[in-house]
Design a protein around this motif. Structure first.
Motif: not given
Length: 222
Positions: A197-210
């Protein structure tokens, strides 16, 4: 429930004759993201990309780092807008390639203004779809993920489409998507959870690898 990982391409070649080409650092960013996911035991059930070279090159780097080779579905609706066409629509004539900090500031000032006018339907940049058509290209990819996939899905695209996707999920204004777009970093990961039914935002613009001192100079925006 599934999870959609939207990755902005690695650093491209702003100011060069061919922007649609990863820089050496962009290749390193992509490889590092794949290595990070490999260490975390991440695997993807499906992969979707736009049709630009920098999308394919970013995916290739990620997969090299992960030690996988998974065929991607190519979705042209995930392609970036043409920044130069947008600027020319509000400032006709030759576009001077930015080479200095002030030149880059001027470029992005014009781009912001042009994006706002394109979104409002004031200008129609040559060779580009309308803003409504651009949004529909992004929404169609999101709808496809919800309706056809489950598990962990990787989507490699550009700042404009990813910012548009976030704005659509949050029901935010087109103007907000400009601000989101300008803050997206190269190889950054934005995560949605989704169901039919839908998408939900969990995280935005993250750089876990850096997120280590040795990689602090790898953080770029263009």
């Amino acid at each position: 429930m599934g999870y959609l990982y939207l990755v902005r391409h690695g650093q491209a070649s702003l100011g060069a004759a061919d922007y649609d080409q990863l820089s050496p650092l962009g290749e390193q960013q992509s490889l590092r993201l794949g290595e990070h996911w490999r260490a975390q035991g991440v695997a993807f059930n499906a992969v979707i990309t736009g049709s630009l070279k920098r999308h394919a090159q970013t995916l290739a780097g990620i997969q090299l780092g992960m030690g996988t080779k998974q065929e991607a579905s190519v979705w042209p609706g995930l392609n970036e807008y043409d920044g130069e066409a947008i600027i020319r629509a509000i400032q006709p004539g030759d576009l001077v390639k930015p080479t200095t900090p002030e030149g880059y500031k001027q470029y992005f000032r014009l781009l912001r203004d042009g994006l706002a006018q394109w979104m409002a339907g004031v200008v129609s940049p040559q060779g580009m779809p309308s803003y409504t058509e651009f949004v529909q290209g992004v929404v169609s990819a999101l709808d496809h993920v919800r309706q056809q996939h489950e598990g962990h899905i990787l989507l490699v695209s550009s700042g404009g489409p990813i910012a548009t996707a976030v704005a659509q999920v949050l029901r935010a204004s087109p103007e907000t998507s400009i601000e989101l777009n300008m803050r997206l970093r190269n190889s950054a990961v934005t995560e949605f959870s989704f169901n039919p039914k839908r998408h939900s935002l969990v995280s935005f613009n993250s750089l876990p690898h850096l997120e280590t001192p040795s990689h602090k100079d790898w953080v770029t925006f263009a």
